[in-house]
Design an enzyme around this catalytic site. Structure first.
Site: not given
Ligand code: GLU
Length: 501
Positions: A253-255, A257
């Protein structure tokens, strides 16, 4: 080669494509290019809160950048138009009413609040809730009255008894029990179709033969199979691709990067590298085949049968490795075109005329072997643009170089030699070094390491042969920051060493 094989990529237009869904697009595309069939893009924009028209354009941009082409889509039309779900709402309603007409579906008037209450109660009792079929038994007359009155209603599918079977090219023959399936809503009370329903109507009417998508949809497939059956439509073959995980083995996910195609493009990743890397996420070429597979080889080698069931880990280092390979292979002027904007963005270049472009080309040539992606270039080239001997002398490695052999003498001799009039670099470099060698008696590391630190401020970096003309030519160009020539560098460095001792 042409065939009847038809696949589709069905993104929801909610932003740039991310690694997960673009991998799905790539697998569909490789599969259909090999088979010689048609690649369809369908835009699933029935979630009006999250979907935006401008995002559709971003999706095409991302796919085009990767080099994917399609035969049918909202932007190019095709024989099964329209390809945007929001343009097909009447069709979904019409088809659902047909199912109601032949008793495969029914109007349901149960309120959401009532159903939520039931679900809560079931939860407290520790049992799984499913719709009890309350409205299945309503008399036709009653249904008509409620509809005429304008009572809110949905259309639900009747779930048949017996096992639900379908073939998955990745997971094998699948079987689910219909007992656990709650009668699915096809059309919501606001008239919009549910995902499971619209996707089946579209896949069937668009003659899709292979549904290749993420395995987050594997659990939706039994409901979709029931819808195919209710219509009497032939099932496509399914291929559910494994989930992509981040390095910590949680869902990517966006977590984690940079995970959107746009992020990776902005980092200066080459599209062919990203395509090659993503093709390897959950698929592997046959034994003994290299993992560096240019487009044609990817298409030729691709087989759904070799797609892995287990989750794939997105490994940025491996992507870097592949990108480095393609950067090395890529046409020099293409790399230069891609790299110059990074140097401009960093304020290192402004207007780029022919001379500056040529010079920038030498810089790229020198620093490219040390970068994973092009956005690292300004950092790697920073020492060319700003030279701060005082700062350089604080580095342990530089101090170490200066403490060995007769480094101080080498610096002084080099400084003297460079100051002699009429010297031209790189033309006279060899003689200058020979003179320094003669005067100091130093050779090898003891000779070249002090020279390198005096010119670059660091004990490692690109080959000096490449750097000398960069310093010299750069000093004669009009740039946002003046570049120091070799002589100026060494003079400043030697002065800083003197001031420090
Ligand atoms: N719009 C769905 C998604 O993005 C498509 C799923 C499918 O391919 O059936 O997940």
């Amino acid at each position: 080669m042409s065939s009847n094989i038809r696949v589709r990529f069905a993104p929801s237009p909610t932003g740039h494509l991310h690694v997960g869904n673009v991998r799905t697009a790539i697998f569909n595309w490789l599969f259909v290019r090999k088979a010689g069939g048609q690649f369809v893009i369908r835009i699933e924009d029935t979630d009006i809160v999250r979907s935006e028209e401008r995002f559709e354009g971003l999706i095409y941009e991302d796919l085009r950048w990767l080099g994917l082409q399609w035969e049918e889509a909202p932007d190019v039309g095709g024989p099964y138009s329209p390809y945007r779900q929001s343009d097909r709402l009447n069709l979904y309603r019409e088809k659902a009413l047909k199912l109601v007409g032949n008793q495969h579906a029914y109007h349901c008037f149960c309120s959401e609040a009532e159903l939520e209450r039931q679900a809560e109660k079931a939860k407290r009792a520790g049992v799984t809730w499913k719709y009890p079929g309350t409205c299945q038994t309503l008399a036709g007359e009653e249904v008509r009255q409620k509809l005429d009155r304008g009572d809110a209603s949905v259309i639900r599918l009747k779930v048949r008894q017996g096992p639900i079977r379908f073939r998955d090219l990745v997971h094998g023959d699948m079987e689910f029990s219909s007992d656990v399936i709650s009668e699915p809503i096809l059309i919501r009370s606001n008239g919009s179709p549910t995902y499971n329903y619209a996707v089946v109507v579209d896949d069937a009417l668009m003659q899709i033969t292979h549904v290749i998508r993420g395995d987050d949809h594997l659990s939706n497939t039994p409901k979709q199979v029931l819808i195919y059956e209710a219509f009497g439509w032939t099932l496509p073959l399914f291929a559910h691709l494994s989930t992509i995980l981040g390095s910590d083995h949680t869902r990517l996910s966006k977590r984690h990067g940079a995970t959107s195609v746009k992020n990776l493009q902005d980092m200066g990743m080459l599209p062919e590298a990203l395509l090659n890397y993503l093709a390897l996420l959950g698929w592997a070429p046959s034994e003994g085949q290299s993992e560096i597979l240019p487009l044609d080889a990817l298409i030729q080698s691709f087989e759904l049968e070799r797609v892995s069931k287990s989750a794939a880990v997105f490994d940025l280092n491996k992507l870097y490795w592949i990108n480095r390979h393609y950067l090395k292979e890529a046409d020099r002027s293409r790399v230069l075109n891609l790299a110059i904007p990074f140097l401009r963005q960093a304020g290192l270049l402004a207007e780029v005329n022919d001379a500056i472009r040529e010079w920038a080309g030498q810089i790229i040539e020198a620093v490219l072997p040390g970068v994973d992606h092009l956005s690292q270039i300004p950092d790697k080239a920073a020492f060319i643009f700003s030279f701060d001997p005082g700062q350089a002398l604080k580095a342990e490695a530089v101090r170490q170089v200066l403490s060995e052999g007769k480094a101080g003498e080498v610096l002084r001799a080099l400084n003297d030699e460079l100051a002699k009039p009429g010297q031209e670099i790189p033309r006279d470099w060899k003689e200058i070094i020979a003179a320094v060698k003669n005067r100091t008696g130093q050779k090898g590391k003891q000779l070249f390491h002090p020279i390198r630190v005096a010119l670059t401020g660091s004990d490692s970096g690109p080959e000096l042969d490449k750097l000398l003309p960069i310093f010299e030519r750069g000093s004669r160009l009009a740039l946002p920051r003046r570049i120091l020539c070799c002589q100026e560098r060494v003079a400043r460095f030697a002065a800083a060493v003197d001031a420090n001792s």
